[in-house]
Design an enzyme around this catalytic site. Structure first.
Site, PDB file in Angstrom:
ATOM      1  N   CYS A 218      -2.729  -2.020 -16.219  1.00 35.37           N
ATOM      2  CA  CYS A 218      -2.707  -1.163 -15.489  1.00 35.37           C
ATOM      3  C   CYS A 218      -1.925  -1.146 -14.145  1.00 35.37           C
ATOM      4  O   CYS A 218      -2.152  -0.513 -13.146  1.00 35.37           O
ATOM      5  CB  CYS A 218      -4.219  -0.456 -15.099  1.00 35.37           C
TER       6      CYS A 218
ATOM      7  N   HIS B  50       0.741  -1.268  -0.340  1.00 40.23           N
ATOM      8  CA  HIS B  50       0.012  -0.137  -0.047  1.00 40.23           C
ATOM      9  C   HIS B  50       0.753   1.262   0.029  1.00 40.23           C
ATOM     10  O   HIS B  50       0.663   2.160  -1.001  1.00 40.23           O
ATOM     11  CB  HIS B  50      -0.855  -0.081   1.186  1.00 40.23           C
TER      12      HIS B  50
END
Length: 847
Positions: A798, A423
């Site tokens: 992506c 993250h």
């Protein structure tokens, strides 16, 4: 195929058959200098084939070199000549051929003290590096250091120091050849990108002594600044200096009179002017900025060697652009000369290469750039520091979505855990924040607000510097270089765009991200992650209210409060992108991420919802999952709680109408996450089509949109043909796809990934560089099956691999339409895309 026999030794002349593949870069460079008629001492090349033979005990005919020992001062040097200069090699050996007779002759020409110094240093160096004697036996120096060195050699080897120059040379060659084949040397050059069996050539060159009467000495000169790449003459010239031996009158001269102290330009203007002329000629003929090693003998120059100027990333860009603008290399070659990753260094502040730094910890270099700030351990503390206008570094064990506001308030992020796609890493790259993750050498005590790094203890408020480009945590404040987004940067990328290649979009979640994407000329937004918008302070209460609602109508009421905010989010993105495509991923994360997990947070939530603490606790526990990554998230959440996707679709369509009315027409691209079955797409598509019809009817305005799928599961790759029947595009989310294919947690893999790569379990970290054999096969399978069903379908990547140069090359060759990456990686991707196109064009031309 017939094996071509190479001579053991080839004199380097303008017409000699010297080849880089056989004799190495140094031999080929010397030949080019000789062809330019520069004053290079007589030089000979020994090919890699012969060097390898020498290493295994073979004999090489050195007869052609024998006359070198009777010319000039009768001395030679031996230098390594690997295929690539950065691969290094054994250290250069000087003054081979020095013996009692040569020493006596030199004493008459350059003085006894100078000759004694040369001979002593050669004896000691030969004894230590060639005969492998203990260096300590030469540590004590008496009045006659030369005699003592010769005596020590004799005592240790039971024989006199070799007087035959040919024997000396043979032993030097054998020692250097074997050193190249040693395990330490192999590991060192492999770390620099060389194959294990990389070849080594050797160069034997007649010595030019910078000792004696008149102006004598040695030095180096280069003509650009190594840090900036700007034109600037730098270097040093040391009078009466040769191979570590300083003669009478020794002293350092600066090269130019604009530097402090005496200069060669003032002392010997003719010599200085000649060096400048040589530098200009080398730049034009060698098509590169070179550093020249030279010796001056009684005012006459000898060019010993020339190497490519060492340079920073910003200097690399300026040099390449300058050479192309001056017509020395074509623009396409300038594009090929810059390593795409080097551009990341230009986008952010960097640690000054000349700075003295105290490294206190190391981790994974997750997001490039450098920053100095005060340590903060919570998002709230980071926001408070930002309010005081104080730069801070957010330090966490690992970040969670709630930390995003703290990351926005920080100048850098440091985490104890995590990998390249954790993250913290992904969000920091998107924000352009320097970030280090997986810093296993640190320990964090968040309660006591203490960071320990080895024996060092740091507290909240103490200053540190993080270098996200290298993964180093530095003590205190260090000098930083500002970003270099200048005309050279822009020009190089304009040339890159002209070369063509795969399209490049940006992953952008906020208006700031979108503006960054436009500034770096992204061709659209390839991934907008809408969930990050829900963590905003004015939306989180409504989101939590929706989570605790039991009925669809109650969920819709809560989501109606978020709808106008989402609509404004999308309107802003559409207007900033001005008609460029914008791909919006529908809500993806599990709901528990929006709920507190500590007792204080649970109590506050119970108060805000006017519910008993026990009810709130039970609901939070019910939403927890053993493996949230594989739980109720993505399309599963959209089908189970369809009101979320209904609200987002309405916000997208209403924003489409609003933005199209104000500016360029908008065709939004809506992407369904975590699909694994065709029926999932059908269900979501039916609801979104229904919302579109309702908005068209309510607003009495028509619009179009494209619906696609984010391919993140192996099953979606295998069933891509079925899924493509209902999709206008497929975009591979390679972060999660890699995670599922390997069965690895991208947040935890950093704990052992270094060991795995070091032991060649994996060639590269698969979260950093796309695994072309495994994950790549799934991509190719998915793309092929999708296009068989729907030839016009758009295929893209992506995930974070979209900013990795090697992965971009793979996607380009696979025929994908575009890649999407973090905004600050767009320049890297544009350059990598151009290089892939140029390489492919070159292969086609060759065939």
């Amino acid at each position: 195929m017939e094996t071509r026999h190479l001579p053991d030794v080839t004199e380097i002349t303008p017409s000699a058959g010297v080849e880089r593949a056989c004799h190495g870069w140094r031999a080929k460079c010397l030949q080019r200098l000789i062809r330019m008629r520069l004053p290079v001492p007589r030089s000979f090349a020994i090919p890699a084939e012969s060097v390898q033979s020498i290493a295994t005990g073979g004999q090489v005919d050195l007869g052609v070199l024998s006359d070198l020992f009777s010319q000039g001062d009768g001395l030679v040097s031996v230098r390594p000549s690997a295929l690539m200069p950065e691969w290094g090699g054994p250290g250069t050996v000087l003054n081979v051929g020095l013996n009692d007779r040569t020493h006596e002759r030199l004493a008459r020409r350059i003085g006894k003290a100078n000759a004694d110094g040369l001979y002593r240093r050669f004896v000691q160096g030969y004894a230590i590096h060639i005969a492998r004697l203990d260096p300590d036996i030469f540590a004590q120096e008496g009045e006659d250091a030369l005699a003592q060195a010769l005596r020590c050699y004799r005592e240790e080897t039971d024989e006199d120091f070799p007087q035959d120059p040919a024997i000396q040379l043979a032993q030097v060659l054998r020692s250097m050849a074997r050193a190249w084949e040693g395990p330490t040397a192999r590991l060192l050059r492999q770390a620099k990108g060389a194959p294990p069996d990389a070849p080594l050539g050797l160069v034997v060159q007649q010595m030019a002594l910078g000792l004696g009467p008149g102006l004598c000495g040695s030095g180096t000169i280069q003509f650009v600044d190594s840090v900036t790449g700007a034109p600037r003459v730098t270097g040093r010239f040391q009078r009466q200096h040769h191979g570590g031996t300083d003669g009478a009158g020794a002293g350092t001269l600066f090269l130019t009179h604009d530097e402090r102290g005496p200069s060669l330009q003032d002392t010997a203007p003719e010599v200085f002017a000649e060096l400048i002329r040589f530098g200009v000629a080398a730049r034009e003929r060698l098509r590169e900025e070179m550093q020249i090693e030279f010796v001056v003998i009684d005012g006459h120059i000898a060019i010993i060697d020339a190497t490519r100027v060492q340079r920073t990333s910003r200097a690399s860009v300026r040099i390449a652009v300058s050479l192309a603008r001056d017509g020395i290399i074509p623009e396409s070659e300038a594009v090929m000369r810059v390593e795409p990753r080097a551009l990341a260094d230009l986008l952010h502040r960097q640690v000054d290469p000349s700075a003295v730094c105290d490294v206190i910890a190391r981790g994974i270099n997750a997001s490039p750039g450098a920053a100095t700030g005060r340590i903060t351990f919570t998002a709230a503390a980071a926001q408070a520091a930002a309010a005081r206008d104080e730069a801070c570094i957010l330090v966490r064990r690992e970040t969670v979505p709630e930390d995003i506001r703290g990351m926005h308030a920080s100048v850098g992020v440091l985490t104890e855990r995590g990998g390249t796609t954790s993250h913290a890493a992904v969000i920091a790259r998107g924000m352009g924040l320097p970030c280090i993750v997986g810093a296993s050498g640190i320990s964090i005590d968040a309660r006591q607000r203490i960071l320990r790094a080895g024996a060092i203890t740091l507290r909240e408020g103490d200053e540190i510097t993080i270098n996200g480009s290298t993964g180093e945590v530095l003590a205190g404040r260090v000098p930083l270089l500002e970003p270099a987004l200048d005309d050279n940067f822009t020009q190089l990328l304009d040339w890159a765009d002209a070369a063509g290649g795969i399209g490049v979009r940006a992953n952008a979640d906020t208006p700031e991200d979108a503006r960054t994407a436009r500034r770096f000329k992204a061709q659209g937004i390839g991934l907008c992650r809408t969930e990050h918008m829900f963590f905003d302070a004015d939306r989180l209460p409504a989101m939590r209210e929706m989570i605790f609602a039991d009925k669809p109508e109650d969920r819709r009421l809560a989501l109606d409060r978020i709808l106008p905010m989402q609509r404004q989010d999308f309107t802003d993105l559409f207007e900033i992108m001005a008609g460029l495509p914008v791909t919006i991923r529908l809500f993806d994360p599990p709901l528990h991420e929006f709920l507190p997990n500590d007792r204080e947070g649970l109590r506050e939530l119970a108060d805000s919802l006017d519910l008993p603490l026990s009810d709130v606790t039970r609901r939070v526990e019910a939403l927890s999952e053993f493996n949230p990554m594989l739980g109720m998230r993505g399309v599963r959440l959209g089908i189970t709680i369809p009101e979320i996707y209904d609200m987002q679709a309405r916000a997208i369509f209403e924003a489409t109408i609003e933005a199209s009315r104000r500016g360029d027409p908008v065709v939004p691209e809506i992407m369904i996450p975590l699909v694994s079955a065709m029926r999932e797409v059908e269900l979501v598509k039916n609801r979104i089509d229904a919302v579109a019809a309702a908005v068209r009817n309510d607003r009495r305005t028509d619009f179009t949109y494209r619906l696609g799928v984010m391919v993140e599961t192996p099953r979606a790759c295998l069933r891509a043909g079925d899924i493509a029947a209902h999709s206008a595009f497929l975009s591979f989310g390679t972060n999660d796809l890699t995670q599922m294919t390997y069965g690895l947690s991208r947040d935890d893999a950093g704990r052992f990934m270094g060991t795995y790569v070091g032991q060649r379990v994996y060639d590269e970290d698969p979260f950093h560089c796309l695994d072309q054999d495994g994950v790549g096969e799934l991509l190719l399978t998915g793309a092929t099956r999708a296009r068989q069903e729907r030839p016009e379908i758009t295929i893209s990547v992506c995930g974070e691999h979209g900013g990795n140069p090697e992965s971009i090359g793979f996607c380009h060759e696979a025929g994908f339409d575009y890649v999407s990456c973090s905004p600050f990686r767009v320049p890297v991707a544009r350059l990598a895309a151009a290089q892939s196109a140029l390489r492919m064009r070159h292969r086609i031309d060759e065939n």
